[in-house]
Motif scaffolding. Structure first.
Motif: not given
Length: 48
Positions: A10-13, A18-20
């Motif tokens: 979930f946190y990686w997603g 956010v980066v995208v």
């Protein structure tokens, strides 16, 4: 898959989203206005 792996994914997603989003705002013209309107729409519905 146990709960700790689900939270990690979930946190990686969230981090990827956010980066995208940041890269899109920096390099794609007009995307910042679309993101702003979309978020304001969601927040407006959540506030009701």
């Amino acid at each position: 898959m146990d709960g700790s792996h689900a939270v990690k994914y979930f946190y990686w997603g969230i981090a990827v989203a956010v980066v995208v989003t940041a890269l899109a705002v920096l390099f794609v013209p007009g995307v910042d206005d679309w993101i702003e309107q979309t978020l304001l729409g969601y927040l407006g519905r959540a506030a009701r």
